[in-house]
Write an enzyme that holds these catalytic residues in place. Structure first.
Site, mmCIF file in Angstrom:
data_model
loop_
_atom_site.group_PDB
_atom_site.id
_atom_site.type_symbol
_atom_site.label_atom_id
_atom_site.label_comp_id
_atom_site.label_asym_id
_atom_site.label_seq_id
_atom_site.Cartn_x
_atom_site.Cartn_y
_atom_site.Cartn_z
ATOM 1 N N ASN A 1 0.802 -1.220 0.000
ATOM 2 C CA ASN A 1 0.000 0.000 0.000
ATOM 3 C C ASN A 1 0.840 1.278 0.000
ATOM 4 O O ASN A 1 1.676 1.474 0.880
ATOM 5 C CB ASN A 1 -0.913 -0.016 1.242
ATOM 6 C CG ASN A 1 -2.176 0.775 1.029
ATOM 7 O OD1 ASN A 1 -2.546 1.062 -0.108
ATOM 8 N ND2 ASN A 1 -2.834 1.125 2.114
ATOM 9 N N TYR B 1 -8.918 6.998 13.400
ATOM 10 C CA TYR B 1 -8.523 5.996 12.421
ATOM 11 C C TYR B 1 -9.743 5.369 11.742
ATOM 12 O O TYR B 1 -10.654 4.891 12.419
ATOM 13 C CB TYR B 1 -7.662 4.895 13.061
ATOM 14 C CG TYR B 1 -7.478 3.755 12.110
ATOM 15 C CD1 TYR B 1 -6.687 3.923 10.980
ATOM 16 C CD2 TYR B 1 -8.159 2.566 12.276
ATOM 17 C CE1 TYR B 1 -6.570 2.917 10.043
ATOM 18 C CE2 TYR B 1 -8.047 1.546 11.346
ATOM 19 C CZ TYR B 1 -7.240 1.730 10.240
ATOM 20 O OH TYR B 1 -7.142 0.740 9.313
ATOM 21 N N HIS C 1 -5.301 0.458 16.246
ATOM 22 C CA HIS C 1 -4.325 0.911 15.245
ATOM 23 C C HIS C 1 -3.031 1.424 15.861
ATOM 24 O O HIS C 1 -2.537 2.512 15.515
ATOM 25 C CB HIS C 1 -4.943 1.934 14.286
ATOM 26 C CG HIS C 1 -4.547 1.674 12.865
ATOM 27 N ND1 HIS C 1 -3.698 2.475 12.158
ATOM 28 C CD2 HIS C 1 -4.877 0.660 12.034
ATOM 29 C CE1 HIS C 1 -3.525 1.984 10.934
ATOM 30 N NE2 HIS C 1 -4.226 0.879 10.838
ATOM 31 N N GLU D 1 -7.855 -5.114 18.383
ATOM 32 C CA GLU D 1 -6.794 -5.234 17.367
ATOM 33 C C GLU D 1 -5.710 -4.185 17.556
ATOM 34 O O GLU D 1 -6.017 -3.024 17.834
ATOM 35 C CB GLU D 1 -7.449 -5.079 15.993
ATOM 36 C CG GLU D 1 -6.497 -5.123 14.825
ATOM 37 C CD GLU D 1 -7.266 -5.049 13.505
ATOM 38 O OE1 GLU D 1 -8.482 -5.342 13.496
ATOM 39 O OE2 GLU D 1 -6.653 -4.682 12.493
ATOM 40 N N GLU E 1 -0.859 -7.312 11.167
ATOM 41 C CA GLU E 1 -1.046 -6.981 9.746
ATOM 42 C C GLU E 1 0.192 -6.340 9.133
ATOM 43 O O GLU E 1 0.331 -6.339 7.916
ATOM 44 C CB GLU E 1 -2.274 -6.076 9.566
ATOM 45 C CG GLU E 1 -2.173 -4.733 10.242
ATOM 46 C CD GLU E 1 -3.490 -3.948 10.188
ATOM 47 O OE1 GLU E 1 -4.527 -4.536 10.527
ATOM 48 O OE2 GLU E 1 -3.462 -2.772 9.823
#
Ligand SMILES: [Mg+2]
Length: 408
Positions: A37, A160, A217, A241, A267
């Site tokens: 990305n 986020y 995040h 997460e 991730e």
């Protein structure tokens, strides 16, 4: 059998997908995804300039040896650029292997452990009311699991993955106006005071059966993450997460001592060496690596097997930065993995995306059903690809009120 050529394509509808096509002397070809990305040209250049010239002439059936050769042969190992490039080659070689065998990849892994794989959608709102509407729309569509993100009152920026204005699904985080990032503000205190109550209200509205996920995040320090995890325990989250920055594998020890909230992380990991302590010390419940930038199927399967030994389930990354090719590779792993947990799923199936990557993988009632076509089960339309070119983009950076750079 020999590899005769390989080409790299960059572009796609609303995304710079990096697609690798590996050709062989038997007419069979394999496809892989190297999309990193907002840095898409880097794995593309590594593939074109270094890896493809070495790949030509190799036997594509030797996917393990080829993985080892590139990984060990590089000397300067790992990193997202290199691992995304190796990942694309690996996916393409597995695709060829499946086509040679006439079998979908999940059969080569050991067959199906389940019919459908549960996915989670992204609900978001500029405030809690808008988020509730967004969650309700996914529940109506049959989703059993939803990640929830909302604006925090008084926060300098939306937060986020929160839309700047009205209700809606997560907007594309990539800003295609150029490579200079926009700046968002962050206030940990406001977030910590607001979020536990907001999550409790979502649980109260939607009842005990909905699987609720929330993504911090990477924004909290270990002590703050432990405090938040304790505070949200009564909500019964499916997972919390990325509560802390992912590169510190020890950061979750404190959280684990204070809370039983399921933790998902990974991730941004590129290899098993980023998460081996987290898994072996059983500090997490879900591992979020992606086949795209964690070295492809060969390497991610090793991570999945290590995780299975420690009661850690999969929850592969599925942001829009993954093309339908890596989502397909993950669909095959999800069908097989004895320790499958859930799959992140952002709607890829736009007509333009389907035209570029035709496949028979399908979504129904919040479950993903893997295609039975040989290999990955996704094709790539090169004529369609001619419509797209690379467009530079960026995601925001984050600063605290006093200007200090914080974790995006
Ligand atoms: Mg995330």
């Amino acid at each position: 059998m020999k590899i005769t050529d390989a080409q790299v394509f960059v572009g796609g509808p609303g995304k710079n997908y990096v697609t690798l096509k590996v050709m062989t002397d038997q007419g069979i070809y394999g496809l892989g995804d190297a999309t990193l990305n907002n840095h898409e040209t880097l794995p593309a250049a590594y593939l074109r300039d270094y890896l493809v010239p070495n790949l030509v002439g190799m036997d594509p059936r030797n996917s393990e040896d080829i993985w080892q050769l590139f990984y060990r042969g590089a000397y300067f190992r790992r990193g997202p650029v290199a691992m995304a490039a190796y990942g694309a080659i690996d996916m393409a070689l597995w695709d060829i292997k499946g086509k040679l065998a006439g079998m979908p990849l999940y059969q080569l892994f050991g067959g199906k452990s389940r019919d459908g794989a549960m996915v989670y959608a992204h609900a978001a709102g500029s405030d809690l009311d808008a988020l509730m509407d967004s969650v309700a729309s996914y529940v109506e569509q049959g989703f059993k699991a939803v990640r929830v993100q909302c604006g925090i009152p008084g926060m300098p920026s939306a937060g986020y993955a929160v839309p700047k204005d009205d209700v809606g699904t997560t907007p594309y985080i990539t800003d295609f106006s150029g490579i200079r990032p926009s700046v968002e503000g962050w206030d940990t205190g406001r977030y910590m005071r607001y979020m536990p109550g907001a999550l409790a209200e979502i649980r109260a509205r939607f009842g005990p059966d909905l699987k609720i996920l929330h993504d911090v995040h990477h924004r909290l320090l270990p002590r703050e993450a432990a405090e938040l995890a304790k505070a949200v325990e009564p909500v019964g989250l499916f997972w919390l997460e990325d509560p802390t920055p992912a590169e510190d594998q020890d950061a979750l020890k404190l959280l684990r001592q204070h809370s039983t909230v399921p933790i998902a992380i990974g991730e941004v990991f590129n290899s098993i060496w980023d998460c081996n302590k987290l898994i072996e010390n059983e500090l997490i419940d879900f591992i979020r690596v992606a086949v795209t930038y964690a070295g492809g199927i060969t390497h991610v399967k090793r991570i999945v097997d290590l995780a299975a030994m420690h009661h850690v389930r999969t929850g592969f990354h599925g942001a829009p930065s993954h093309s339908p090719l890596s989502m397909a590779a993950q669909a095959h792993l999800n069908a097989w993995a004895p320790n499958f947990g859930i799959q992140e799923y952002l709607v890829l199936g736009t007509p333009a995306c389907d035209a570029l990557f035709p496949s028979e993988h399908r979504m129904e009632n919040g479950m993903m059903y893997v295609s039975d076509a040989p290999g990955l089960g996704v094709d790539f339309d090169e004529t369609e690809a001619e419509r797209y070119t690379y467009s530079p983009g960026s995601h925001p950076i984050v600063r605290l009120e006093d200007g200090t750079v914080w974790n995006y």
